[in-house]
Write a protein that holds these residues in place. Structure first.
Motif, PDB file in Angstrom:
ATOM      1  N   VAL A   1       0.872  -1.183   0.000  1.00 33.00           N
ATOM      2  CA  VAL A   1       0.000   0.000   0.000  1.00 33.00           C
ATOM      3  C   VAL A   1       0.904   1.225   0.000  1.00 33.00           C
ATOM      4  O   VAL A   1       1.842   1.306   0.801  1.00 33.00           O
ATOM      5  N   PHE A   2       0.645   2.148  -0.904  1.00 35.21           N
ATOM      6  CA  PHE A   2       1.526   3.303  -1.061  1.00 35.21           C
ATOM      7  C   PHE A   2       0.775   4.630  -0.916  1.00 35.21           C
ATOM      8  O   PHE A   2      -0.396   4.721  -1.284  1.00 35.21           O
ATOM      9  N   ASP A   3       1.499   5.632  -0.403  1.00 39.05           N
ATOM     10  CA  ASP A   3       0.952   6.989  -0.373  1.00 39.05           C
ATOM     11  C   ASP A   3       2.118   7.964  -0.455  1.00 39.05           C
ATOM     12  O   ASP A   3       3.275   7.581  -0.244  1.00 39.05           O
ATOM     13  N   GLN A   4       1.792   9.213  -0.772  1.00 37.76           N
ATOM     14  CA  GLN A   4       2.862  10.222  -0.828  1.00 37.76           C
ATOM     15  C   GLN A   4       2.812  11.146   0.386  1.00 37.76           C
ATOM     16  O   GLN A   4       3.730  11.933   0.615  1.00 37.76           O
ATOM     17  N   ASN A   5       1.741  11.029   1.164  1.00 37.13           N
ATOM     18  CA  ASN A   5       1.530  11.913   2.305  1.00 37.13           C
ATOM     19  C   ASN A   5       2.345  11.427   3.510  1.00 37.13           C
ATOM     20  O   ASN A   5       2.124  10.325   4.018  1.00 37.13           O
ATOM     21  N   ILE A   6       3.277  12.290   4.004  1.00 36.88           N
ATOM     22  CA  ILE A   6       4.157  11.849   5.093  1.00 36.88           C
ATOM     23  C   ILE A   6       3.387  11.585   6.391  1.00 36.88           C
ATOM     24  O   ILE A   6       3.868  10.889   7.273  1.00 36.88           O
ATOM     25  N   ASP A   7       2.183  12.148   6.499  1.00 39.81           N
ATOM     26  CA  ASP A   7       1.370  11.874   7.697  1.00 39.81           C
ATOM     27  C   ASP A   7       0.765  10.470   7.661  1.00 39.81           C
ATOM     28  O   ASP A   7       0.308   9.948   8.680  1.00 39.81           O
ATOM     29  N   ILE A   8       0.715   9.882   6.490  1.00 43.35           N
ATOM     30  CA  ILE A   8       0.088   8.558   6.345  1.00 43.35           C
ATOM     31  C   ILE A   8       1.149   7.462   6.234  1.00 43.35           C
ATOM     32  O   ILE A   8       0.977   6.356   6.738  1.00 43.35           O
ATOM     33  N   ILE A   9       2.274   7.798   5.580  1.00 43.69           N
ATOM     34  CA  ILE A   9       3.349   6.813   5.379  1.00 43.69           C
ATOM     35  C   ILE A   9       3.814   6.253   6.732  1.00 43.69           C
ATOM     36  O   ILE A   9       4.001   7.011   7.682  1.00 43.69           O
ATOM     37  N   GLY A  10       3.949   4.936   6.808  1.00 47.10           N
ATOM     38  CA  GLY A  10       4.414   4.298   8.043  1.00 47.10           C
ATOM     39  C   GLY A  10       3.265   3.825   8.919  1.00 47.10           C
ATOM     40  O   GLY A  10       3.446   2.973   9.779  1.00 47.10           O
ATOM     41  N   LYS A  11       2.067   4.405   8.703  1.00 44.14           N
ATOM     42  CA  LYS A  11       0.900   3.977   9.497  1.00 44.14           C
ATOM     43  C   LYS A  11       0.462   2.585   9.063  1.00 44.14           C
ATOM     44  O   LYS A  11       0.678   2.171   7.920  1.00 44.14           O
ATOM     45  N   ASN A  12      -0.203   1.894   9.975  1.00 42.92           N
ATOM     46  CA  ASN A  12      -0.748   0.585   9.635  1.00 42.92           C
ATOM     47  C   ASN A  12      -2.255   0.722   9.451  1.00 42.92           C
ATOM     48  O   ASN A  12      -2.971   1.172  10.343  1.00 42.92           O
ATOM     49  N   ILE A  13      -2.726   0.384   8.271  1.00 46.52           N
ATOM     50  CA  ILE A  13      -4.162   0.467   7.989  1.00 46.52           C
ATOM     51  C   ILE A  13      -4.672  -0.926   7.648  1.00 46.52           C
ATOM     52  O   ILE A  13      -4.219  -1.532   6.663  1.00 46.52           O
TER      53      ILE A  13
ATOM     54  N   ASN B   1       6.146   4.436   1.312  1.00 50.79           N
ATOM     55  CA  ASN B   1       6.377   5.707   0.624  1.00 50.79           C
ATOM     56  C   ASN B   1       6.322   5.487  -0.889  1.00 50.79           C
ATOM     57  O   ASN B   1       6.985   4.587  -1.417  1.00 50.79           O
ATOM     58  N   ILE B   2       5.572   6.325  -1.562  1.00 51.69           N
ATOM     59  CA  ILE B   2       5.410   6.183  -3.022  1.00 51.69           C
ATOM     60  C   ILE B   2       6.770   6.259  -3.721  1.00 51.69           C
ATOM     61  O   ILE B   2       6.948   5.687  -4.808  1.00 51.69           O
ATOM     62  N   SER B   3       7.745   6.908  -3.057  1.00 49.02           N
ATOM     63  CA  SER B   3       9.074   7.004  -3.685  1.00 49.02           C
ATOM     64  C   SER B   3       9.773   5.634  -3.741  1.00 49.02           C
ATOM     65  O   SER B   3      10.755   5.465  -4.462  1.00 49.02           O
TER      66      SER B   3
END
Lengths: 212, 212
Positions: free
Chosen positions: B115-127, B134-136
């Motif tokens: 699961v990927f995102d570019q938002n640093i507030d979301i990256i690293g969270k467990n959903i 990280n999308i990078s």
């Protein structure tokens, strides 16, 4: 628009797509489009587009194509977006929350007047600007506000239990995300089903064909 | 299943529905069903059901109907659910979160591997059991794991920017919740669109007809 009474569901289902594409063109400041170009963009034959639109009146002009703003506005009128039907959403769990945060209801012809849940941890919370109400207040709410549409973001069993009470309270249309099948018990309400898992299974089938 | 290569999309789209209804029957311990009863439940003529299934082989028995478990299993095989295609989800905002929490991917033929995102507030969270990456890191991830499907829960502009890189990284199929239209630029990938707003606009039109 007097012609539109017997329009088939397949034509109706293409209208939102036309509307969406024309909206994109407006954003790009494109003011006119040939039926050929529109057809290419939509992946629908020009003759099909003409036939579809012909169900509702005369649009476009031979050799000129379509005026984008006019056609967009005409389809907006056909869809009846300005009418603003009062709607309630039931089930503010993950799916309900996503719909509330993601969807602009007014843009789609609906005025969301209430959000309900039965979970005491969710009731009273504010989600995307909506205070979640207690499902036990549904009856008095509906008697007062008379919403006409219910958006069901609840499991199949809850939908099954709530369907008849909601119809009794005056609900005439459902946007149904549950797997409850209204067709079995109701033939006098409008139901628009969103079966997301069916879509994923369709993709599954198509991916399998790739590997053969 | 050798017949199935030229099956039309409208037949394919009905298969998940058959599968879902048969699953419901199994839960109710119903082991056989007449084509007439199945037809009533599904709102599809018995002859249409026979025709649809006939695309894939011979099912059911004159005068007996269908064995529910067998037919369910056959459709599961036709859909290719056991194959388990590796998939990634991009965009863990409200919609992505809902899909992650709501959907059982394995049941639908997919193995969600990232699961990927570019938002640093979301990256690293467990959903819902998935750590948001990280999308990078998308490129190195895809080179290592080779997912074949991307689930796009991102805005149109982001989808437009990511489509080509994803195809270059080996993605063959998209489950597309964005409004980006793949048909314009790609004819060699499988795209299953979920346009939830189109469904709401269709309901809007139908509610308007009620008031006329």
């Amino acid at each position: 628009m007097s012609k539109s009474n017997d329009v088939s569901m397949s034509v109706i289902r293409r209208l939102p797509r036309y509307y969406r594409f024309l909206g994109k063109l407006i954003k790009k400041n494109i003011t006119k489009i040939s039926s050929k170009k529109l057809s290419e963009m939509l992946g629908i034959t020009a003759s099909q587009i003409r036939q579809d639109l012909h169900c509702f009146g005369e649009f476009g002009q031979q050799g000129y194509g379509y005026n984008v703003n006019d056609l967009h506005k005409e389809i907006e009128d056909i869809l009846g977006i300005s009418h603003q039907t009062n709607a309630i959403l039931i089930g503010a769990g993950n799916l309900g929350k996503a719909i509330l945060s993601y969807m602009n209801f007014n843009d789609k012809g609906f005025n969301l007047v209430g959000v309900f849940d039965q979970n005491i941890d969710i009731i009273g919370k504010n989600i995307a600007g909506y205070d979640v109400l207690n499902i036990s207040d549904l009856k008095s709410f509906c008697e007062k506000i008379s919403p006409k549409v219910a958006i069901l973001c609840i499991p199949q069993e809850s939908a099954e239990n709530l369907a008849q009470p909601l119809v009794d309270l005056g609900i005439k249309g459902f946007w149904n995300f549950s797997h409850y099948d209204f067709a079995i018990n109701f033939d006098n309400v409008i139901v628009e089903n969103v079966h997301i898992s069916d879509s994923l299974l369709t993709l599954c089938f198509q991916m399998g064909k790739l590997n053969q």
